[in-house]
Scaffold this active site. Structure first.
Site, PDB file in Angstrom:
ATOM      1  N   MET A 184     -11.988   4.954  -0.844  1.00 16.42           N
ATOM      2  CA  MET A 184     -12.667   5.260   0.419  1.00 16.42           C
ATOM      3  C   MET A 184     -13.233   6.652   0.259  1.00 16.42           C
ATOM      4  SD  MET A 184      -9.705   3.604   2.820  1.00 16.42           S
ATOM      5  CE  MET A 184      -8.522   3.634   1.484  1.00 16.42           C
ATOM      6  N   ASP A 237      -4.522   3.745  -2.089  1.00 18.04           N
ATOM      7  CA  ASP A 237      -5.597   4.111  -1.155  1.00 18.04           C
ATOM      8  C   ASP A 237      -6.078   5.540  -1.391  1.00 18.04           C
ATOM      9  OD1 ASP A 237      -5.974   1.809   0.610  1.00 18.04           O
ATOM     10  OD2 ASP A 237      -3.876   2.149   1.158  1.00 18.04           O
ATOM     11  N   MET A 262     -11.619  -5.627   4.969  1.00 11.04           N
ATOM     12  CA  MET A 262     -10.823  -4.746   5.823  1.00 11.04           C
ATOM     13  C   MET A 262     -10.582  -5.459   7.146  1.00 11.04           C
ATOM     14  SD  MET A 262     -10.181  -2.070   4.058  1.00 11.04           S
ATOM     15  CE  MET A 262      -9.241  -1.270   5.359  1.00 11.04           C
ATOM     16  N   SER A 279       0.836  -1.195   0.000  1.00 15.16           N
ATOM     17  CA  SER A 279       0.000   0.000   0.000  1.00 15.16           C
ATOM     18  C   SER A 279       0.868   1.241   0.000  1.00 15.16           C
ATOM     19  CB  SER A 279      -0.897   0.012   1.245  1.00 15.16           C
ATOM     20  OG  SER A 279      -1.366   1.324   1.454  1.00 15.16           O
ATOM     21  N   MET A 314      -8.589   8.399  -0.155  1.00 18.51           N
ATOM     22  CA  MET A 314      -9.416   8.826   0.991  1.00 18.51           C
ATOM     23  C   MET A 314      -9.859  10.265   0.781  1.00 18.51           C
ATOM     24  SD  MET A 314      -7.213   7.238   4.100  1.00 18.51           S
ATOM     25  CE  MET A 314      -6.482   5.598   4.020  1.00 18.51           C
ATOM     26  N   HIS A 334      -1.144  -1.265  -4.379  1.00 21.24           N
ATOM     27  CA  HIS A 334      -2.415  -0.901  -3.727  1.00 21.24           C
ATOM     28  C   HIS A 334      -2.430   0.609  -3.505  1.00 21.24           C
ATOM     29  CE1 HIS A 334      -6.000  -1.812  -1.319  1.00 21.24           C
ATOM     30  NE2 HIS A 334      -5.559  -0.923  -0.435  1.00 21.24           N
ATOM     31  N   ASP A 389      -6.811  -6.357   3.968  1.00 24.38           N
ATOM     32  CA  ASP A 389      -6.152  -5.043   4.046  1.00 24.38           C
ATOM     33  C   ASP A 389      -6.196  -4.517   5.478  1.00 24.38           C
ATOM     34  OD1 ASP A 389      -5.228  -2.463   3.658  1.00 24.38           O
ATOM     35  OD2 ASP A 389      -6.839  -1.842   2.311  1.00 24.38           O
ATOM     36  N   HIS A 394      -8.223   1.419  -4.196  1.00 25.66           N
ATOM     37  CA  HIS A 394      -9.152   1.190  -3.082  1.00 25.66           C
ATOM     38  C   HIS A 394      -9.810   2.523  -2.762  1.00 25.66           C
ATOM     39  CE1 HIS A 394      -9.505   0.182   1.528  1.00 25.66           C
ATOM     40  NE2 HIS A 394     -10.681   0.402   0.966  1.00 25.66           N
TER      41      HIS A 394
END
Ligand code: DX5
Ligand code: ZN
Length: 221
Positions: free
Chosen positions: A69, A36, A138, A9, A38, A34, A176, A67
């Site tokens: 979020m 992320d 998660m 990540s 957010m 990966h 994850d 991913h």
């Protein structure tokens, strides 16, 4: 033997040197990057978006696993597809129309995934297995790297593994949060085949060594 995919990540990488970090971690044996995303709305943190995805794309041929979020989800999907994402996953709580969002991801040429928070029940999978290429469990609450693995995830992984096997489809089972060389074997035994690790990899000086130790731990069972 189930495949073992290591997905570092970028959340724990050096953001001032992302291209180099991507090249180094892939050279060290990573299978997937990966990524992320957010939004300071769905989760209480703010990270990176499609422009950064496009910026790292030329640095590797490894799949980029986005991913999300973020809430809402749909508007940003075409932007990530254009930025070179290969896999896009999202949290069902963040979309009003989960089936539509999954279809949208595939329509844009990406593999589609659903992400289940620690307290999200498995019934969200009930009617969408055909639309899924990946299920991400998660093992921490989303928003931050460096948290501890929630042990209940192991039971949940076994249940999802049963569902995937019963479906007969090639759906990846990714985990994850809090994954490290010293707990990855149990996570693999519970059914995961794709392992996100942020602080456990980027927090070490030698990426090759830690990825090697992770693979060896899974192989030793
Ligand atoms: C958390 C992110 C994770 C995070 C994992 O919301 O989705 O991908 O980077 O970090 P570690 O491996 O440090 O728990
Ligand atoms: Zn993640």
């Amino acid at each position: 033997m189930r495949p073992v995919r290591i997905a570092p990540s970028l959340l724990s990488a050096d953001f001032a040197r992302l291209g180099e970090e991507v090249r180094n971690v892939v050279a060290a044996g990573a299978d997937i990057i990966h990524f992320d995303v957010m939004d300071n709305h769905y989760v209480p943190n703010l990270t990176i978006g499609p422009m950064v995805c496009a910026a790292i794309r030329p640095h590797t041929t490894a799949p980029i696993d986005v991913h999300l979020m973020v809430r809402p989800v749909d508007r940003i999907i075409p932007d990530f597809a254009k930025a070179g994402a290969n896999i896009i996953s999202f949290h069902p709580e963040a979309s009003d129309h989960v089936d539509r969002t999954l279809a949208l991801i595939r329509d844009h040429g990406c593999r589609a995934g659903l992400v289940l928070n620690p307290a999200t029940p498995l019934h969200v999978l009930d009617h969408v297995m055909e639309r899924l290429d990946l299920i991400l469990l998660m093992s921490v609450n989303p928003g931050f790297g460096g948290q501890s693995f929630i042990p209940e995830t192991l039971r949940k992984l076994r249940l999802v593994r049963e569902r995937i096997d019963a479906s007969g489809r090639d759906i990846w089972l990714e985990v994850d949060g809090g994954v490290k060389a010293d707990n990855i074997a149990g996570i693999a035994r519970a059914g995961a085949d794709t392992f996100v690790a942020g602080s456990a990899i980027f927090g070490q000086a030698d990426y090759h060594d830690v990825i090697g130790r992770m693979r060896a731990a899974v192989a030793a069972g």
